[in-house]
Design an enzyme around this catalytic site. Structure first.
Site, short mmCIF file in Angstrom:
data_model
loop_
_atom_site.label_atom_id
_atom_site.label_comp_id
_atom_site.label_asym_id
_atom_site.label_seq_id
_atom_site.Cartn_x
_atom_site.Cartn_y
_atom_site.Cartn_z
CB CYS A 206 -0.92 -0.02 1.22
SG CYS A 206 -1.87 -1.55 1.39
CB ALA A 207 3.57 1.86 -2.39
CB ALA A 208 -0.16 5.99 -2.57
CG ASP A 257 -7.65 -4.77 -4.39
OD1 ASP A 257 -6.99 -4.71 -3.34
OD2 ASP A 257 -8.88 -5.01 -4.41
CB CYS A 336 -0.50 6.33 10.95
SG CYS A 336 -1.83 6.50 9.73
#
Length: 415
Positions: A206-208, A257, A336
């Site tokens: 989930c790199a963005a 995805d 986070c």
């Protein structure tokens, strides 16, 4: 709980930047920039700054001797914009809710955040709802530019002079592109835990927007093969843009995805997804989460139903991460947020669901241990990292790591 809630409502007392390991870094540029600001603020004392590590720059607050400029006019901004100002940002046009009709360019104004969320966009009169003073600034756009052109405005509407937090107003642009990246400290620690090395095959699920991705590339001296996935094409373009900006060439970014990234009949070509099981030396799952560790959190719109939903997508992603990880490889899971379900609860679920997973130390251990009484024994609690204000005798984190955003990191290996 009251102490913790107060902690969440306040910004950290410092700003961190990640330094690009692939480029030379010169501290004098920052010192000169701060010296110019100090002259404008009529103070002779600069904020303290130092290298925490070779790739992490810490910038502290302006000294208390500074007094805010007097202002007679008030600008109201939304809660997200207010939080950004407290972290040292300027006020951008989309965040401006209330703006006096008599404001002129370069007028000094007080900036207030709308805490109640009731301020109507374009308000002309004094706002009577709950609000919080977040700083002072100078007007850089007129009311007509903000509200009367029939298009979404952009650009800096108010240039922040001094946030109420006294954090310096600074961004990456003081250096040439790609030299420094504004990044929260636990997010930088997360890269250290992955510990990317040359010649490794690494998946960032989930790199963005690519901050952790580029960090991994830099740690591997741009000599690994790093796959960055995100299901939104615009976000993937942002990853590619950041890679170019930071001089990274070993990243391949795809719109995909990640809950479907593993397949026994892989059709991927030239590193494109999906992938066969046991394909990657390391996997980073910085999972979509409730974001309840962000600071300062001035307004929380999340509902119990939304909160409950995150663990299900996190479990789907974790299942894929375990599949594509090689035996003996390292899987790093991070969020986070501060909720147990998304952190300690996810670790407990993963260990029960996948007998092939073994919890290992999320080294280097800078955060505190996991919460007690939340499904992990003391040995397991010691292996994970929870960034929060609490002091736990099991492992006491240094003060700088307790004054961050709320964050969680766990590491696993596949046996």
């Amino acid at each position: 709980m009251e102490k913790f809630t107060k902690w969440l409502s306040e910004p950290p007392k410092y700003t961190t930047f990640r330094i690009n390991r692939l480029s030379p870094f010169n501290c004098d540029i920052l010192k000169n920039f701060l010296s110019i600001q100090a002259a404008e603020l009529n103070t002779s004392t600069l904020p303290n700054f130092y290298l925490l590590t070779s790739d992490c720059l810490v910038l502290e607050r302006w000294p208390e001797e500074y007094t805010n400029v007097n202002a007679t006019k008030t600008v109201i901004v939304d809660s997200l914009c207010a939080a950004a100002v407290l972290r040292g940002a300027n006020v951008f046009a989309p965040g401006v809710m209330g703006f006096p009709v008599d404001c002129k360019l370069n007028d000094v104004v007080e900036i207030y955040g709308d805490l109640s969320g009731h301020c109507k966009r374009g308000l002309k009169v004094e706002y009577s709802g709950e609000k919080l003073f977040v700083g002072t600034g100078t007007v850089k756009m007129l009311r007509n530019d903000l509200y009367n052109k029939g298009i979404q405005p952009s650009g800096i509407a108010v240039k922040t002079i001094m946030p109420a937090s006294r954090l310096p107003v600074i961004n990456e642009q003081i250096y040439p592109d790609g030299i420094i990246v504004l990044q929260n400290l636990p997010s930088i620690v997360c890269g250290w835990v992955v510990d990317a090395r040359p010649n490794e095959y690494i998946l960032d699920m989930c790199a963005a927007p690519g901050n952790k991705t580029t960090h991994l590339a830099e740690m591997a001296n741009d000599k690994a093969v790093i796959i960055a996935l995100d299901k939104t094409s615009q976000k993937v373009e942002k990853i590619k843009e950041n890679c170019i900006k930071q001089g990274v060439t070993c990243v391949r970014a795809y719109t995909f995805d990640s809950t479907k990234c593993s397949s026994n009949e892989s059709i991927g070509r030239d590193f494109s997804p999906p992938y066969y099981p046991n394909s990657f030396d390391k996997v980073l799952l910085d999972a979509p989460c409730s974001g309840l560790g962000q600071r300062p959190m001035l307004k929380n719109k999340i509902t119990p139903k939304m909160l409950e939903s995150y663990k299900f997508v996190q479990r789907k992603l974790m299942s894929m991460a375990v599949e594509v990880l090689k035996v003996g490889g390292r899987l790093v899971y991070s969020t986070c947020t501060v909720t147990v379900d998304e952190n300690e609860g996810m670790v407990q679920w993963a260990l029960q669901k996948f007998p092939c997973l073994k919890l290992i130390s999320a080294h280097p251990l800078h955060g505190g241990p996991g919460l007690a009484g939340c499904g992990l024994n003391d040995e397991q609690r010691f292996m994970v990292q929870r960034f929060s204000p609490e002091v736990d005798p099991l492992r006491e984190a240094e003060p700088i790591y307790r004054d961050t955003i709320g964050f969680f990191i766990a590491a696993f290996t596949k046996i």
